[in-house]
Motif scaffolding. Structure first.
Motif, PDB file in Angstrom:
ATOM      1  N   TYR A 151       0.858  -1.186   0.000  1.00 14.41           N
ATOM      2  CA  TYR A 151       0.000   0.000   0.000  1.00 14.41           C
ATOM      3  C   TYR A 151       0.891   1.232   0.000  1.00 14.41           C
ATOM      4  N   ASN A 152       0.718   2.096  -1.001  1.00 13.47           N
ATOM      5  CA  ASN A 152       1.471   3.340  -1.129  1.00 13.47           C
ATOM      6  C   ASN A 152       0.571   4.515  -0.732  1.00 13.47           C
ATOM      7  N   PHE A 153       1.068   5.404   0.118  1.00  9.55           N
ATOM      8  CA  PHE A 153       0.244   6.539   0.504  1.00  9.55           C
ATOM      9  C   PHE A 153       1.125   7.739   0.858  1.00  9.55           C
ATOM     10  N   SER A 154       0.500   8.916   0.839  1.00  9.32           N
ATOM     11  CA  SER A 154       1.193  10.158   1.154  1.00  9.32           C
ATOM     12  C   SER A 154       0.427  10.902   2.235  1.00  9.32           C
ATOM     13  N   THR A 155       1.196  11.586   3.084  1.00 11.89           N
ATOM     14  CA  THR A 155       0.607  12.432   4.106  1.00 11.89           C
ATOM     15  C   THR A 155       1.535  13.604   4.339  1.00 11.89           C
ATOM     16  N   GLY A 156       1.031  14.812   4.105  1.00 10.08           N
ATOM     17  CA  GLY A 156       1.893  15.975   4.197  1.00 10.08           C
ATOM     18  C   GLY A 156       3.013  15.893   3.174  1.00 10.08           C
ATOM     19  N   ARG A 157       4.261  15.966   3.643  1.00 14.71           N
ATOM     20  CA  ARG A 157       5.417  15.878   2.745  1.00 14.71           C
ATOM     21  C   ARG A 157       6.039  14.483   2.766  1.00 14.71           C
ATOM     22  N   ALA A 158       5.327  13.514   3.267  1.00 18.01           N
ATOM     23  CA  ALA A 158       5.856  12.158   3.382  1.00 18.01           C
ATOM     24  C   ALA A 158       5.205  11.232   2.361  1.00 18.01           C
ATOM     25  N   ASP A 159       6.051  10.489   1.628  1.00 19.74           N
ATOM     26  CA  ASP A 159       5.590   9.419   0.740  1.00 19.74           C
ATOM     27  C   ASP A 159       5.975   8.101   1.400  1.00 19.74           C
ATOM     28  N   LEU A 160       4.973   7.292   1.756  1.00 14.93           N
ATOM     29  CA  LEU A 160       5.189   6.119   2.596  1.00 14.93           C
ATOM     30  C   LEU A 160       4.688   4.851   1.932  1.00 14.93           C
ATOM     31  N   VAL A 161       5.277   3.724   2.340  1.00 17.06           N
ATOM     32  CA  VAL A 161       4.914   2.413   1.799  1.00 17.06           C
ATOM     33  C   VAL A 161       4.880   1.390   2.926  1.00 17.06           C
ATOM     34  N   VAL A 162       3.824   0.596   2.950  1.00 20.63           N
ATOM     35  CA  VAL A 162       3.757  -0.581   3.816  1.00 20.63           C
ATOM     36  C   VAL A 162       3.608  -1.795   2.899  1.00 20.63           C
ATOM     37  N   ALA A 163       4.482  -2.777   3.062  1.00 19.96           N
ATOM     38  CA  ALA A 163       4.445  -3.970   2.212  1.00 19.96           C
ATOM     39  C   ALA A 163       4.538  -5.225   3.077  1.00 19.96           C
ATOM     40  N   ALA A 164       3.814  -6.260   2.670  1.00 22.61           N
ATOM     41  CA  ALA A 164       3.843  -7.544   3.383  1.00 22.61           C
ATOM     42  C   ALA A 164       4.107  -8.657   2.380  1.00 22.61           C
ATOM     43  N   ILE A 165       4.811  -9.689   2.834  1.00 21.82           N
ATOM     44  CA  ILE A 165       5.149 -10.811   1.960  1.00 21.82           C
ATOM     45  C   ILE A 165       4.858 -12.127   2.668  1.00 21.82           C
ATOM     46  N   ALA A 166       4.393 -13.102   1.906  1.00 25.84           N
ATOM     47  CA  ALA A 166       4.195 -14.466   2.398  1.00 25.84           C
ATOM     48  C   ALA A 166       4.791 -15.409   1.378  1.00 25.84           C
ATOM     49  N   ARG A 167       5.577 -16.366   1.842  1.00 22.80           N
ATOM     50  CA  ARG A 167       6.239 -17.267   0.900  1.00 22.80           C
ATOM     51  C   ARG A 167       6.414 -18.657   1.497  1.00 22.80           C
ATOM     52  N   GLN A 168       6.562 -19.608   0.602  1.00 20.61           N
ATOM     53  CA  GLN A 168       6.829 -20.995   0.986  1.00 20.61           C
ATOM     54  C   GLN A 168       8.322 -21.276   0.789  1.00 20.61           C
ATOM     55  N   LEU A 169       8.983 -21.687   1.866  1.00 23.33           N
ATOM     56  CA  LEU A 169      10.369 -22.135   1.780  1.00 23.33           C
ATOM     57  C   LEU A 169      10.343 -23.640   1.579  1.00 23.33           C
ATOM     58  N   ARG A 170      11.083 -24.127   0.584  1.00 23.08           N
ATOM     59  CA  ARG A 170      10.986 -25.551   0.253  1.00 23.08           C
ATOM     60  C   ARG A 170      12.344 -26.104  -0.158  1.00 23.08           C
ATOM     61  N   TYR A 171      12.638 -27.291   0.331  1.00 23.66           N
ATOM     62  CA  TYR A 171      13.889 -27.981  -0.008  1.00 23.66           C
ATOM     63  C   TYR A 171      13.569 -29.456  -0.187  1.00 23.66           C
ATOM     64  N   GLU A 172      13.864 -29.966  -1.385  1.00 26.12           N
ATOM     65  CA  GLU A 172      13.614 -31.376  -1.691  1.00 26.12           C
ATOM     66  C   GLU A 172      14.863 -31.983  -2.311  1.00 26.12           C
ATOM     67  N   ASP A 173      15.351 -33.061  -1.708  1.00 28.54           N
ATOM     68  CA  ASP A 173      16.491 -33.818  -2.224  1.00 28.54           C
ATOM     69  C   ASP A 173      16.253 -35.276  -1.859  1.00 28.54           C
ATOM     70  N   THR A 174      15.677 -36.004  -2.795  1.00 31.37           N
ATOM     71  CA  THR A 174      15.279 -37.382  -2.523  1.00 31.37           C
ATOM     72  C   THR A 174      16.463 -38.239  -2.115  1.00 31.37           C
ATOM     73  N   ALA A 175      17.601 -38.052  -2.778  1.00 29.51           N
ATOM     74  CA  ALA A 175      18.789 -38.860  -2.480  1.00 29.51           C
ATOM     75  C   ALA A 175      19.263 -38.655  -1.043  1.00 29.51           C
ATOM     76  N   ALA A 176      19.077 -37.432  -0.506  1.00 32.32           N
ATOM     77  CA  ALA A 176      19.513 -37.133   0.867  1.00 32.32           C
ATOM     78  C   ALA A 176      18.371 -37.258   1.870  1.00 32.32           C
ATOM     79  N   ASN A 177      17.216 -37.770   1.423  1.00 36.77           N
ATOM     80  CA  ASN A 177      16.044 -37.948   2.285  1.00 36.77           C
ATOM     81  C   ASN A 177      15.572 -36.613   2.872  1.00 36.77           C
ATOM     82  N   ILE A 178      15.537 -35.577   2.011  1.00 34.74           N
ATOM     83  CA  ILE A 178      15.081 -34.254   2.426  1.00 34.74           C
ATOM     84  C   ILE A 178      13.837 -33.887   1.633  1.00 34.74           C
ATOM     85  N   ASP A 179      12.763 -33.560   2.340  1.00 35.00           N
ATOM     86  CA  ASP A 179      11.534 -33.076   1.717  1.00 35.00           C
ATOM     87  C   ASP A 179      10.785 -32.267   2.770  1.00 35.00           C
ATOM     88  N   SER A 180      11.061 -30.953   2.778  1.00 34.30           N
ATOM     89  CA  SER A 180      10.550 -30.129   3.865  1.00 34.30           C
ATOM     90  C   SER A 180      10.056 -28.784   3.361  1.00 34.30           C
TER      91      SER A 180
END
Length: 381
Positions: free
Chosen positions: A211-240
């Motif tokens: 969300y981008n917004f301005s107030t007075g002489r200020a230009d401001l931004v609030v940002a949020a992120i959501a992500r999936q962290l994933r690691y798969e290596d069948t040979a090393a028995n990793i799947d998380s």
């Protein structure tokens, strides 16, 4: 019809900076060519080890490359033109009053090709390549999680690198008024007993709301992120999988007639590569081959002061902290201080000098310090 402006040559010392700015019109299409030429001269002193020849951290400040726990080395001098960049922008009006815009940009940084022995030849790399139509953007550009307008004005390529969100990648973005929503390319970096692993195992795209917004002489931004962290290596028995979330608040606030304060504060779990040029990874692999997210917080504040129309200075403080797992190698804290004096005799030219000092501490307790003096000359065309 094609209109071309005359080529211009600006001489700085013994350097001739040559640029051309062309506009080509074909019916309702417009093509623009622009960019800048930049010379950087860096004098760097590493107090705790040798970064090694060709290390990318000698071209610009990357917190994770500051050597720790070693012996003091003598200063290093590096001259390069790698930040020089070129962009091509195209726009076309279509029926209904809409406009399609395309943008492609290249520079010469970060590549391993080329050397300093004779010709200093380096291959271009793609920075941006995207198309915009109405409210939609598709292609590669700055991550929506980053507020580019809040970046400090430093001679260093990034400046307060450990304190800022920074990244470019492929995405699809939708903009509606002050809101932006994006699905972006996923990538997970993991700390293992053997070092960093970039898994490239992502299934879900990284999701960003902003969300981008301005107030007075200020230009401001609030940002949020959501992500999936994933690691798969069948040979090393990793799947998380692991979940990552973060939030960033940033902006630019006018002070006085022309001065401003720029800032950014970001915190989250599993932010990894999005924060501090991947100073910490998104997660670590525990003894049960499961991912556990790494918490991190970072920020910077920068004040820009105009002495007059041609002279200005910036002072910047930046810091980073990560909750690294015990027994694994990783950066726990990083801080930097930047102070510069810039001179623009005419608008397209900026020259200046900048002093930077930075410290890095890893979770073993070893520390490292970098002191750097940088001179730069840039001509934008």
């Amino acid at each position: 019809m094609i209109n071309r402006k005359l080529k211009t040559c600006v001489t700085l010392g013994s350097c001739c900076l040559l640029g051309a700015f062309n506009h080509a019109h074909a019916d309702d299409a417009v093509i623009e060519l622009g960019g800048y030429v930049k010379l950087d001269a860096l004098l760097s002193n590493y107090a705790d080890g040798d970064p090694g020849a060709g290390t990318i951290g000698r071209d610009f400040y990357i917190p994770g490359t500051v050597p720790v726990g070693g012996e003091s080395e003598s200063a290093r001098t590096d001259f390069h033109m790698k930040e020089t960049r070129l962009f091509i922008k195209g726009s076309r009006d279509i029926d209904g009053g809409d406009t399609i815009t395309s943008y492609v940009e290249f520079d010469l940084l970060t590549g391993s090709d080329g050397d300093e022995r004779i010709s200093n030849s380096y291959k271009p790399r793609v920075r941006h390549a995207f198309v915009k139509y109405n409210n939609w953007l598709a292609g590669q550009t700055w991550t929506t999680f980053q507020n580019v307008s809040a970046l400090a004005e430093n001679l260093d390529f990034v400046g307060p690198a450990e304190g800022t969100v920074f990244g470019r990648q492929a995405m699809v973005r939708y903009t509606s008024g002050n809101w932006q929503f994006a699905a972006e390319n996923p990538e997970t970096t993991v700390t293992t007993a053997g070092g960093r692993v970039a898994t490239d195992d992502g299934v879900m795209p990284d999701l960003v709301a902003r969300y981008n917004f301005s107030t007075g002489r200020a230009d401001l931004v609030v940002a949020a992120i959501a992500r999936q962290l994933r690691y798969e290596d069948t040979a090393a028995n990793i799947d998380s999988n692991e979940t990552s979330v973060g939030i960033s608040f940033s902006g630019k606030v006018g002070v006085g007639d022309a001065n401003d304060i720029r800032f950014m504060l970001t915190s989250g779990t599993g932010l990894g590569r999005y924060l501090g040029l991947n100073t910490a990874n998104g997660a670590y692999l525990n003894g049960d081959n499961e991912l556990e997210a790494i918490d991190s917080t970072a920020g910077f504040v920068s004040y820009r002061h105009f002495w007059n129309e041609k002279w200005r200075s910036n002072i910047t403080l930046s810091g980073f902290s990560a909750d690294q797992p015990v027994g694994y190698a990783g950066t726990e804290t990083s801080q930097s201080f930047h102070l510069n004096l810039l001179y623009s005799p005419v608008a397209p030219i900026t020259t200046g000098v900048e002093f930077m000092t930075a410290t890095r501490e890893v979770n073993s307790g070893a520390e490292g310090t970098l002191n750097r003096l940088q001179f730069s000359a840039k001509y934008a065309f």
